[in-house]
Design a protein around this motif. Structure first.
Motif, PDB file in Angstrom:
ATOM      1  N   PHE A  13       5.179 -32.163 -22.316  1.00  0.00           N
ATOM      2  CA  PHE A  13       5.800 -30.996 -22.937  1.00  0.00           C
ATOM      3  C   PHE A  13       7.269 -31.018 -22.544  1.00  0.00           C
ATOM      4  O   PHE A  13       7.700 -31.837 -21.729  1.00  0.00           O
ATOM      5  CB  PHE A  13       5.096 -29.689 -22.533  1.00  0.00           C
ATOM      6  N   GLU A  14       8.050 -30.139 -23.145  1.00  0.00           N
ATOM      7  CA  GLU A  14       9.487 -30.136 -22.912  1.00  0.00           C
ATOM      8  C   GLU A  14       9.969 -28.772 -22.448  1.00  0.00           C
ATOM      9  O   GLU A  14       9.369 -27.744 -22.762  1.00  0.00           O
ATOM     10  CB  GLU A  14      10.233 -30.519 -24.198  1.00  0.00           C
ATOM     11  N   THR A  15      11.078 -28.799 -21.700  1.00  0.00           N
ATOM     12  CA  THR A  15      11.853 -27.605 -21.395  1.00  0.00           C
ATOM     13  C   THR A  15      13.216 -27.834 -22.039  1.00  0.00           C
ATOM     14  O   THR A  15      13.397 -28.802 -22.795  1.00  0.00           O
ATOM     15  CB  THR A  15      11.977 -27.398 -19.871  1.00  0.00           C
ATOM     16  N   GLU A  16      14.160 -27.014 -21.731  1.00  0.00           N
ATOM     17  CA  GLU A  16      15.475 -27.150 -22.361  1.00  0.00           C
ATOM     18  C   GLU A  16      16.073 -28.549 -22.177  1.00  0.00           C
ATOM     19  O   GLU A  16      16.525 -29.165 -23.126  1.00  0.00           O
ATOM     20  CB  GLU A  16      16.431 -26.096 -21.800  1.00  0.00           C
ATOM     21  N   ARG A  17      16.051 -29.064 -20.946  1.00  0.00           N
ATOM     22  CA  ARG A  17      16.686 -30.357 -20.660  1.00  0.00           C
ATOM     23  C   ARG A  17      15.721 -31.460 -20.276  1.00  0.00           C
ATOM     24  O   ARG A  17      16.136 -32.610 -20.117  1.00  0.00           O
ATOM     25  CB  ARG A  17      17.699 -30.190 -19.523  1.00  0.00           C
ATOM     26  N   LEU A  18      14.439 -31.130 -20.093  1.00  0.00           N
ATOM     27  CA  LEU A  18      13.497 -32.094 -19.524  1.00  0.00           C
ATOM     28  C   LEU A  18      12.329 -32.416 -20.451  1.00  0.00           C
ATOM     29  O   LEU A  18      11.803 -31.536 -21.131  1.00  0.00           O
ATOM     30  CB  LEU A  18      12.917 -31.542 -18.217  1.00  0.00           C
ATOM     31  N   LEU A  19      11.928 -33.681 -20.414  1.00  0.00           N
ATOM     32  CA  LEU A  19      10.630 -34.105 -20.911  1.00  0.00           C
ATOM     33  C   LEU A  19       9.757 -34.206 -19.663  1.00  0.00           C
ATOM     34  O   LEU A  19      10.114 -34.901 -18.701  1.00  0.00           O
ATOM     35  CB  LEU A  19      10.715 -35.467 -21.600  1.00  0.00           C
ATOM     36  N   ILE A  20       8.643 -33.507 -19.664  1.00  0.00           N
ATOM     37  CA  ILE A  20       7.730 -33.483 -18.524  1.00  0.00           C
ATOM     38  C   ILE A  20       6.436 -34.115 -18.996  1.00  0.00           C
ATOM     39  O   ILE A  20       5.828 -33.658 -19.956  1.00  0.00           O
ATOM     40  CB  ILE A  20       7.506 -32.036 -18.039  1.00  0.00           C
ATOM     41  N   ARG A  21       6.032 -35.221 -18.328  1.00  0.00           N
ATOM     42  CA  ARG A  21       4.849 -35.940 -18.806  1.00  0.00           C
ATOM     43  C   ARG A  21       4.010 -36.494 -17.676  1.00  0.00           C
ATOM     44  O   ARG A  21       4.467 -36.656 -16.548  1.00  0.00           O
ATOM     45  CB  ARG A  21       5.250 -37.054 -19.763  1.00  0.00           C
ATOM     46  N   ALA A  22       2.770 -36.808 -18.032  1.00  0.00           N
ATOM     47  CA  ALA A  22       1.850 -37.446 -17.092  1.00  0.00           C
ATOM     48  C   ALA A  22       2.384 -38.829 -16.712  1.00  0.00           C
ATOM     49  O   ALA A  22       3.084 -39.473 -17.500  1.00  0.00           O
ATOM     50  CB  ALA A  22       0.473 -37.574 -17.728  1.00  0.00           C
ATOM     51  N   PRO A  23       2.047 -39.317 -15.523  1.00  0.00           N
ATOM     52  CA  PRO A  23       2.464 -40.662 -15.119  1.00  0.00           C
ATOM     53  C   PRO A  23       1.765 -41.721 -15.963  1.00  0.00           C
ATOM     54  O   PRO A  23       0.636 -41.524 -16.414  1.00  0.00           O
ATOM     55  CB  PRO A  23       2.041 -40.749 -13.657  1.00  0.00           C
ATOM     56  N   LEU A  24       2.455 -42.835 -16.154  1.00  0.00           N
ATOM     57  CA  LEU A  24       1.922 -43.946 -16.930  1.00  0.00           C
ATOM     58  C   LEU A  24       2.069 -45.246 -16.161  1.00  0.00           C
ATOM     59  O   LEU A  24       3.033 -45.418 -15.402  1.00  0.00           O
ATOM     60  CB  LEU A  24       2.662 -44.077 -18.260  1.00  0.00           C
ATOM     61  N   PRO A  25       1.128 -46.184 -16.335  1.00  0.00           N
ATOM     62  CA  PRO A  25       1.317 -47.504 -15.744  1.00  0.00           C
ATOM     63  C   PRO A  25       2.675 -48.065 -16.172  1.00  0.00           C
ATOM     64  O   PRO A  25       3.097 -47.892 -17.317  1.00  0.00           O
ATOM     65  CB  PRO A  25       0.167 -48.326 -16.330  1.00  0.00           C
ATOM     66  N   TYR A  80      11.809 -36.198 -16.799  1.00  0.00           N
ATOM     67  CA  TYR A  80      12.810 -37.079 -17.399  1.00  0.00           C
ATOM     68  C   TYR A  80      13.862 -36.250 -18.124  1.00  0.00           C
ATOM     69  O   TYR A  80      13.525 -35.298 -18.839  1.00  0.00           O
ATOM     70  CB  TYR A  80      12.166 -38.050 -18.393  1.00  0.00           C
ATOM     71  N   GLU A  81      15.109 -36.628 -17.944  1.00  0.00           N
ATOM     72  CA  GLU A  81      16.184 -35.987 -18.676  1.00  0.00           C
ATOM     73  C   GLU A  81      16.043 -36.353 -20.157  1.00  0.00           C
ATOM     74  O   GLU A  81      15.929 -37.538 -20.493  1.00  0.00           O
ATOM     75  CB  GLU A  81      17.524 -36.467 -18.115  1.00  0.00           C
ATOM     76  N   LYS A  82      16.011 -35.352 -21.026  1.00  0.00           N
ATOM     77  CA  LYS A  82      15.766 -35.615 -22.451  1.00  0.00           C
ATOM     78  C   LYS A  82      16.882 -36.441 -23.092  1.00  0.00           C
ATOM     79  O   LYS A  82      16.611 -37.313 -23.905  1.00  0.00           O
ATOM     80  CB  LYS A  82      15.603 -34.305 -23.227  1.00  0.00           C
ATOM     81  N   THR A  83      18.128 -36.175 -22.737  1.00  0.00           N
ATOM     82  CA  THR A  83      19.235 -36.852 -23.419  1.00  0.00           C
ATOM     83  C   THR A  83      19.380 -38.316 -23.024  1.00  0.00           C
ATOM     84  O   THR A  83      19.736 -39.139 -23.848  1.00  0.00           O
ATOM     85  CB  THR A  83      20.573 -36.124 -23.171  1.00  0.00           C
ATOM     86  N   THR A  84      19.065 -38.644 -21.752  1.00  0.00           N
ATOM     87  CA  THR A  84      19.269 -40.018 -21.286  1.00  0.00           C
ATOM     88  C   THR A  84      17.970 -40.771 -21.040  1.00  0.00           C
ATOM     89  O   THR A  84      17.971 -41.994 -20.930  1.00  0.00           O
ATOM     90  CB  THR A  84      20.062 -40.028 -19.961  1.00  0.00           C
ATOM     91  N   GLY A  85      16.868 -40.050 -20.878  1.00  0.00           N
ATOM     92  CA  GLY A  85      15.595 -40.674 -20.527  1.00  0.00           C
ATOM     93  C   GLY A  85      15.485 -41.032 -19.056  1.00  0.00           C
ATOM     94  O   GLY A  85      14.501 -41.648 -18.634  1.00  0.00           O
ATOM     95  N   ALA A  86      16.466 -40.630 -18.243  1.00  0.00           N
ATOM     96  CA  ALA A  86      16.471 -40.975 -16.820  1.00  0.00           C
ATOM     97  C   ALA A  86      15.415 -40.188 -16.053  1.00  0.00           C
ATOM     98  O   ALA A  86      15.189 -39.002 -16.319  1.00  0.00           O
ATOM     99  CB  ALA A  86      17.852 -40.707 -16.220  1.00  0.00           C
ATOM    100  N   PHE A  87      14.785 -40.849 -15.087  1.00  0.00           N
ATOM    101  CA  PHE A  87      13.810 -40.199 -14.209  1.00  0.00           C
ATOM    102  C   PHE A  87      14.545 -39.252 -13.270  1.00  0.00           C
ATOM    103  O   PHE A  87      15.441 -39.655 -12.540  1.00  0.00           O
ATOM    104  CB  PHE A  87      13.037 -41.254 -13.416  1.00  0.00           C
ATOM    105  N   VAL A  88      14.159 -37.975 -13.277  1.00  0.00           N
ATOM    106  CA  VAL A  88      14.817 -36.933 -12.489  1.00  0.00           C
ATOM    107  C   VAL A  88      14.046 -36.621 -11.217  1.00  0.00           C
ATOM    108  O   VAL A  88      14.627 -36.341 -10.176  1.00  0.00           O
ATOM    109  CB  VAL A  88      14.992 -35.652 -13.341  1.00  0.00           C
ATOM    110  N   GLY A  89      12.730 -36.647 -11.300  1.00  0.00           N
ATOM    111  CA  GLY A  89      11.916 -36.302 -10.141  1.00  0.00           C
ATOM    112  C   GLY A  89      10.462 -36.201 -10.520  1.00  0.00           C
ATOM    113  O   GLY A  89      10.064 -36.598 -11.616  1.00  0.00           O
TER     114      GLY A  89
END
Length: 193
Positions: A13-25, A80-89
């Motif tokens: 799911f998403e918030t304003e700036r984040l994509l929040i997702r389950a971990p993946l291999p 993940y930051e939505k604009t860059t796809g970078a892992f945030v935490g």
């Protein structure tokens, strides 16, 4: 009660700036890089960085977290930051008791993203997910009483301090610690929306 493994809900799911997702291999290398970057901040609070995990250790941990997500025993979530796809935490819902249902939010943030409101945003989004999608009746945040930054996240996200458990746990350095328990109930969430 529906068996947890039969519960269907979105894996992201998403918030304003984040994509929040389950971990993946395959997430291991990027998550491990964030852990290494953030070691000085994580060491006082997180047992799992002692010893420092290798990329393979992190990948194995993520694959176990993926399995736990699928069985609904723990719901780790990567940020993940939505604009860059970078892992945030990383965050997620832990200590789940589906009978109530209740769960606990845990979190850590990559050092370069500290102080930018990402964790508070993630906690608010995960809180909404817990109440609105998972039907939680209670969500908790527990933290070391000396971890003022973590406590401020709970407070900014609208959680109430319920208890201070004295000498309740051991820190990664082996000292006794007090644990703060913050909580938010479903009716409080509804009133605060």
């Amino acid at each position: 009660m529906i068996p947890p493994i039969l519960r269907d809900f979105p894996e992201q799911f998403e918030t304003e700036r984040l994509l929040i997702r389950a971990p993946l291999p395959g997430d291991g290398a990027e998550v491990n890089a964030a852990i290494l970057e953030s070691l000085d901040r994580l060491r006082p609070w997180m047992e799992w960085v002692h010893p420092v995990p290798s990329v393979d250790d992190t990948e194995a941990n993520i694959r176990q977290a993926r399995a736990d997500f699928l069985t609904r025993t723990e719901l780790r979530l990567h940020l993940y930051e939505k604009t860059t796809g970078a892992f945030v935490g990383s965050s997620g819902l832990h200590r789940i008791d589906w009978r109530v249902p209740k769960m606990e939010i845990g979190y850590w943030v990559r050092t370069r993203y500290e102080g930018q409101g990402y964790v508070t945003e993630a906690v608010r989004g995960i809180t909404r997910f817990a109440f609105e999608t998972l039907g939680a009746r209670r969500v908790e945040i527990r933290c070391d009483a000396n971890n003022a930054r973590s406590a401020r996240v709970a407070e900014r996200a609208g959680y109430r301090l319920e208890a201070r458990l004295r000498s309740e746990a051991i820190t990664p350095s082996g000292a006794l610690r007090d644990t703060l328990i913050y909580a938010l109930l479903a009716d409080e969430w509804e009133q605060g929306k």
